[in-house]
Design an enzyme around this catalytic site. Sequence first.
Site, PDB file in Angstrom:
ATOM      1  N   GLY A  52      -3.370   8.926  -3.191  1.00 31.60           N
ATOM      2  CA  GLY A  52      -3.017   7.700  -3.891  1.00 31.60           C
ATOM      3  C   GLY A  52      -2.341   6.709  -2.967  1.00 31.60           C
ATOM      4  O   GLY A  52      -2.583   6.688  -1.759  1.00 31.60           O
ATOM      5  N   SER A  53      -1.458   5.912  -3.522  1.00 30.28           N
ATOM      6  CA  SER A  53      -0.812   4.832  -2.776  1.00 30.28           C
ATOM      7  C   SER A  53       0.247   5.369  -1.825  1.00 30.28           C
ATOM      8  O   SER A  53       0.772   6.472  -1.990  1.00 30.28           O
ATOM      9  CB  SER A  53      -0.163   3.840  -3.746  1.00 30.28           C
ATOM     10  OG  SER A  53       0.960   4.447  -4.382  1.00 30.28           O
ATOM     11  N   GLY A  82       2.975   8.281  -2.639  1.00 30.22           N
ATOM     12  CA  GLY A  82       3.058   9.440  -1.762  1.00 30.22           C
ATOM     13  C   GLY A  82       4.460   9.655  -1.221  1.00 30.22           C
ATOM     14  O   GLY A  82       4.961  10.783  -1.165  1.00 30.22           O
ATOM     15  N   CYS A  90     -10.014   3.960  -0.111  1.00 30.98           N
ATOM     16  CA  CYS A  90      -8.973   4.119   0.903  1.00 30.98           C
ATOM     17  C   CYS A  90      -9.472   3.702   2.274  1.00 30.98           C
ATOM     18  O   CYS A  90      -8.678   3.383   3.159  1.00 30.98           O
ATOM     19  CB  CYS A  90      -8.471   5.557   0.912  1.00 30.98           C
ATOM     20  SG  CYS A  90      -9.723   6.787   1.290  1.00 30.98           S
ATOM     21  N   GLU A  92      -2.783  12.099   1.142  1.00 32.36           N
ATOM     22  CA  GLU A  92      -3.900  11.253   1.570  1.00 32.36           C
ATOM     23  C   GLU A  92      -3.655   9.872   0.979  1.00 32.36           C
ATOM     24  O   GLU A  92      -3.753   9.693  -0.244  1.00 32.36           O
ATOM     25  CB  GLU A  92      -5.242  11.808   1.106  1.00 32.36           C
ATOM     26  CG  GLU A  92      -6.406  10.956   1.581  1.00 32.36           C
ATOM     27  CD  GLU A  92      -7.755  11.459   1.118  1.00 32.36           C
ATOM     28  OE1 GLU A  92      -8.739  10.717   1.281  1.00 32.36           O
ATOM     29  OE2 GLU A  92      -7.828  12.580   0.581  1.00 32.36           O
ATOM     30  N   ALA A 129       3.264   4.135  -1.527  1.00 33.01           N
ATOM     31  CA  ALA A 129       4.527   4.198  -2.262  1.00 33.01           C
ATOM     32  C   ALA A 129       4.610   5.461  -3.119  1.00 33.01           C
ATOM     33  O   ALA A 129       5.648   6.136  -3.166  1.00 33.01           O
ATOM     34  CB  ALA A 129       4.687   2.955  -3.131  1.00 33.01           C
TER      35      ALA A 129
END
Length: 294
Positions: A212-213, A217, A268, A234, A215
């Site tokens: 995900g993002s 993570g 991504c 990731e 932030a």
Amino acid sequence: MSVDTITTISPTTNKPVLTRTTPTGPEIQQILSASTNAFATFRHTHPLSERQLIVQKALKILADRQDALAEELTEQMGRPIAYTAKEIATAKARSEYLLKISGEALADTEGEAENGFKRYIRKEAVGPVLIIFAWNYPYLVLVNSLIPAILAGNTVILKPSPQTPTIAEHISDIFLEAGLPPSVIQYFHCGSQTVLSAVASAPEIKLICFTGSVAGGISVQRAASNRVVPVGLELGGKDPAYVREDVDVKWVAEDVVDGAVFNSGQSCCSVERVYVGESIHDEFVTAVQEVLKG
């Protein structure tokens, strides 16, 4: 933890399509306990050969339901239906590869021989795995962690994106139908970082896989930092494209635009900036504008 209702808005119609509820604190604890209890039996009662067969059956069911799942996914996250089914097909193909190599990957690694000793490295399941996955390619992203976790003998707890909540529900049902014991796959919905951090920091969780993002993570990593637990992140990238001066400009323009806007740019690895050789700069810009007009 307070009860929170999550509403999924379709980006196609800008209208609500479904709602889900965040579990309470006791409900979260029940999920964690059930996952721990299921792990205690699953890894001993279902050898690798049985786990492989369950995954094989689950992938067959997934393929059989591909069109219906694709239509629902389009409604929730907005990708054109022409492409959505291909994600599910690709997720199945990737899972089949993971299934193919699982015997070799999970086999003991022999050590250096010595009189009176047998040395080897054995891969052991770790326990409940928390898998947090993004909405832009939810089936494809999920199988990267789910299939290895199940094949290795772990139990898993899924936390889907609020934008695509039904993916976890369908996957859980499919694996149950394929013969996976109850509570080996569980899921919960939440849009609260506080709730997610509480789960990530729970001692029952033995491995965290996050996609995900940046932030999000960092928040998950911070929540898990008070104990020793593997955390795989990731995250989104800032990917450039480099266009040399000896290229076919028209062809490259089409390729770069596709890399930037496919899936509405929600990838991504989407192209976010382009470096172009000075001598073809103007020609390239004009070619890109023509592609975008189409």
